[in-house]
Design a protein around this motif. Structure first.
Motif, mmCIF file in Angstrom:
data_model
loop_
_atom_site.group_PDB
_atom_site.id
_atom_site.type_symbol
_atom_site.label_atom_id
_atom_site.label_comp_id
_atom_site.label_asym_id
_atom_site.label_seq_id
_atom_site.Cartn_x
_atom_site.Cartn_y
_atom_site.Cartn_z
ATOM 1 N N ASP A 79 0.823 -1.214 0.000
ATOM 2 C CA ASP A 79 0.000 0.000 0.000
ATOM 3 C C ASP A 79 0.857 1.263 0.000
ATOM 4 O O ASP A 79 0.413 2.317 -0.424
ATOM 5 N N LEU A 80 2.072 1.141 0.482
ATOM 6 C CA LEU A 80 2.988 2.284 0.469
ATOM 7 C C LEU A 80 3.458 2.600 -0.944
ATOM 8 O O LEU A 80 3.948 3.681 -1.225
ATOM 9 N N GLY A 81 3.257 1.654 -1.871
ATOM 10 C CA GLY A 81 3.636 1.875 -3.266
ATOM 11 C C GLY A 81 5.075 1.503 -3.566
ATOM 12 O O GLY A 81 5.638 1.932 -4.580
ATOM 13 N N LEU A 82 5.670 0.686 -2.705
ATOM 14 C CA LEU A 82 7.061 0.284 -2.924
ATOM 15 C C LEU A 82 7.183 -0.886 -3.894
ATOM 16 O O LEU A 82 8.265 -1.171 -4.388
ATOM 17 N N ILE A 83 6.075 -1.575 -4.165
ATOM 18 C CA ILE A 83 6.097 -2.716 -5.080
ATOM 19 C C ILE A 83 5.719 -2.216 -6.471
ATOM 20 O O ILE A 83 4.622 -1.734 -6.694
ATOM 21 N N TYR A 84 6.639 -2.323 -7.402
ATOM 22 C CA TYR A 84 6.405 -1.865 -8.774
ATOM 23 C C TYR A 84 5.894 -2.968 -9.693
ATOM 24 O O TYR A 84 5.286 -2.685 -10.710
ATOM 25 N N GLY A 85 6.161 -4.223 -9.330
ATOM 26 C CA GLY A 85 5.693 -5.302 -10.181
ATOM 27 C C GLY A 85 5.858 -6.659 -9.531
ATOM 28 O O GLY A 85 6.767 -6.867 -8.731
ATOM 29 N N VAL A 86 4.934 -7.578 -9.860
ATOM 30 C CA VAL A 86 5.006 -8.960 -9.404
ATOM 31 C C VAL A 86 4.789 -9.830 -10.636
ATOM 32 O O VAL A 86 3.751 -9.744 -11.285
ATOM 33 N N ASP A 87 5.782 -10.626 -10.974
ATOM 34 C CA ASP A 87 5.686 -11.532 -12.124
ATOM 35 C C ASP A 87 5.786 -12.962 -11.627
ATOM 36 O O ASP A 87 6.743 -13.310 -10.932
ATOM 37 N N VAL A 88 4.788 -13.766 -11.985
ATOM 38 C CA VAL A 88 4.772 -15.174 -11.606
ATOM 39 C C VAL A 88 4.889 -15.983 -12.879
ATOM 40 O O VAL A 88 4.111 -15.818 -13.806
ATOM 41 N N ASN A 89 5.896 -16.861 -12.925
ATOM 42 C CA ASN A 89 6.121 -17.685 -14.098
ATOM 43 C C ASN A 89 6.464 -19.098 -13.661
ATOM 44 O O ASN A 89 7.591 -19.369 -13.257
ATOM 45 N N GLU A 90 5.467 -19.984 -13.709
ATOM 46 C CA GLU A 90 5.644 -21.396 -13.370
ATOM 47 C C GLU A 90 6.352 -21.592 -12.031
ATOM 48 O O GLU A 90 7.334 -22.319 -11.921
ATOM 49 N N GLY A 91 5.864 -20.930 -10.998
ATOM 50 C CA GLY A 91 6.419 -21.097 -9.662
ATOM 51 C C GLY A 91 7.571 -20.175 -9.328
ATOM 52 O O GLY A 91 7.980 -20.082 -8.178
ATOM 53 N N HIS A 92 8.117 -19.494 -10.316
ATOM 54 C CA HIS A 92 9.187 -18.526 -10.069
ATOM 55 C C HIS A 92 8.545 -17.137 -9.977
ATOM 56 O O HIS A 92 7.835 -16.721 -10.890
ATOM 57 N N VAL A 93 8.778 -16.445 -8.879
ATOM 58 C CA VAL A 93 8.190 -15.120 -8.669
ATOM 59 C C VAL A 93 9.296 -14.077 -8.629
ATOM 60 O O VAL A 93 10.280 -14.234 -7.908
ATOM 61 N N THR A 94 9.125 -13.036 -9.422
ATOM 62 C CA THR A 94 10.046 -11.908 -9.417
ATOM 63 C C THR A 94 9.283 -10.683 -8.935
ATOM 64 O O THR A 94 8.254 -10.319 -9.506
ATOM 65 N N VAL A 95 9.776 -10.070 -7.867
ATOM 66 C CA VAL A 95 9.170 -8.865 -7.315
ATOM 67 C C VAL A 95 10.105 -7.706 -7.619
ATOM 68 O O VAL A 95 11.285 -7.741 -7.269
ATOM 69 N N THR A 96 9.580 -6.709 -8.297
ATOM 70 C CA THR A 96 10.348 -5.494 -8.562
ATOM 71 C C THR A 96 9.865 -4.449 -7.570
ATOM 72 O O THR A 96 8.665 -4.171 -7.495
ATOM 73 N N MET A 97 10.794 -3.904 -6.805
ATOM 74 C CA MET A 97 10.404 -2.967 -5.755
ATOM 75 C C MET A 97 11.442 -1.867 -5.590
ATOM 76 O O MET A 97 12.527 -1.921 -6.164
ATOM 77 N N THR A 98 11.078 -0.882 -4.798
ATOM 78 C CA THR A 98 11.981 0.197 -4.447
ATOM 79 C C THR A 98 11.858 0.435 -2.958
ATOM 80 O O THR A 98 11.117 -0.261 -2.265
ATOM 81 N N LEU A 99 12.558 1.412 -2.461
ATOM 82 C CA LEU A 99 12.435 1.844 -1.070
ATOM 83 C C LEU A 99 12.156 3.338 -1.086
ATOM 84 O O LEU A 99 12.300 4.003 -2.116
ATOM 85 N N THR A 100 11.752 3.872 0.058
ATOM 86 C CA THR A 100 11.388 5.295 0.082
ATOM 87 C C THR A 100 12.580 6.178 -0.287
ATOM 88 O O THR A 100 12.399 7.188 -0.955
ATOM 89 N N THR A 101 13.780 5.782 0.124
ATOM 90 C CA THR A 101 14.999 6.502 -0.272
ATOM 91 C C THR A 101 16.142 5.485 -0.374
ATOM 92 O O THR A 101 16.100 4.439 0.281
ATOM 93 N N PRO A 102 17.187 5.796 -1.139
ATOM 94 C CA PRO A 102 18.339 4.884 -1.202
ATOM 95 C C PRO A 102 19.040 4.733 0.154
ATOM 96 O O PRO A 102 19.715 3.748 0.400
ATOM 97 N N HIS A 103 18.843 5.710 1.036
ATOM 98 C CA HIS A 103 19.511 5.686 2.341
ATOM 99 C C HIS A 103 18.607 5.113 3.426
ATOM 100 O O HIS A 103 18.875 5.279 4.608
ATOM 101 N N CYS A 104 17.545 4.429 3.014
ATOM 102 C CA CYS A 104 16.598 3.832 3.942
ATOM 103 C C CYS A 104 17.345 2.862 4.855
ATOM 104 O O CYS A 104 18.164 2.066 4.383
ATOM 105 N N PRO A 105 17.079 2.904 6.168
ATOM 106 C CA PRO A 105 17.807 2.027 7.096
ATOM 107 C C PRO A 105 17.584 0.531 6.847
ATOM 108 O O PRO A 105 18.382 -0.285 7.274
#
Length: 153
Positions: A79-105
């Motif tokens: 809900d924070l919008g950090l997930i840019y994409g979820v791809d599911v391909n025959e049991g393999h899941v790729t999550v494309t995400m970011t963080l609020t800042t590169p310096h996030c703890p």
């Protein structure tokens, strides 16, 4: 200087009623179908592949992502919008995400937690997390629920 404008008023005794709508027989001469939705509500929904949005695995992955919270903000990462994409391909899941800042703890630990949680979803063979910085995250990516939770609505 302002010009004075007047509104003209016309009084009438009665107004003619508008014509009623009529349904005419089809031009082909056949009988008009009574309910064009007949059978529509009885139709079963089309089968969705497990890895597609609406599919079992995809929806379970999204639910798993909604259980991961940013430690600084009381909102889940989906809900924070950090997930840019979820791809599911025959049991393999790729999550494309970011963080609020590169310096996030949690920059070092969050991708690992996402990978573990997604990998634990039934039907997922392995999970991969791609951490990206472009496009950069901004508050406009948050869901309305997250904005409401943070008092931004």
């Amino acid at each position: 200087m302002s010009e004075e404008r007047k509104i003209m008023v016309q009084e009438v005794d009665a107004v003619a009623m508008p014509p009623k709508a009529r349904v005419e027989a089809p031009a082909s001469g056949g009988e008009r179908q009574r309910d064009y939705l007949e059978g529509f509500l009885a139709e079963k929904p089309a089968q969705v592949e497990a890895g597609e949005p609406g599919g079992d695995i995809y929806d379970s992955v999204i639910e798993a992502l909604k259980e991961i919270f940013d430690p600084e903000i009381p909102v889940n990462i989906y809900d924070l919008g950090l997930i840019y994409g979820v791809d599911v391909n025959e049991g393999h899941v790729t999550v494309t995400m970011t963080l609020t800042t590169p310096h996030c703890p949690v920059a070092e630990s969050m991708p690992g937690e996402v990978e573990l949680r997604v990998g634990a979803v039934p039907g997922v063979g392995d999970a991969e997390v791609n951490l990206v910085w472009d496009p950069p995250w901004d508050p406009a990516k948050m869901s309305d629920e997250a904005k409401l939770e943070l008092g931004m609505l």
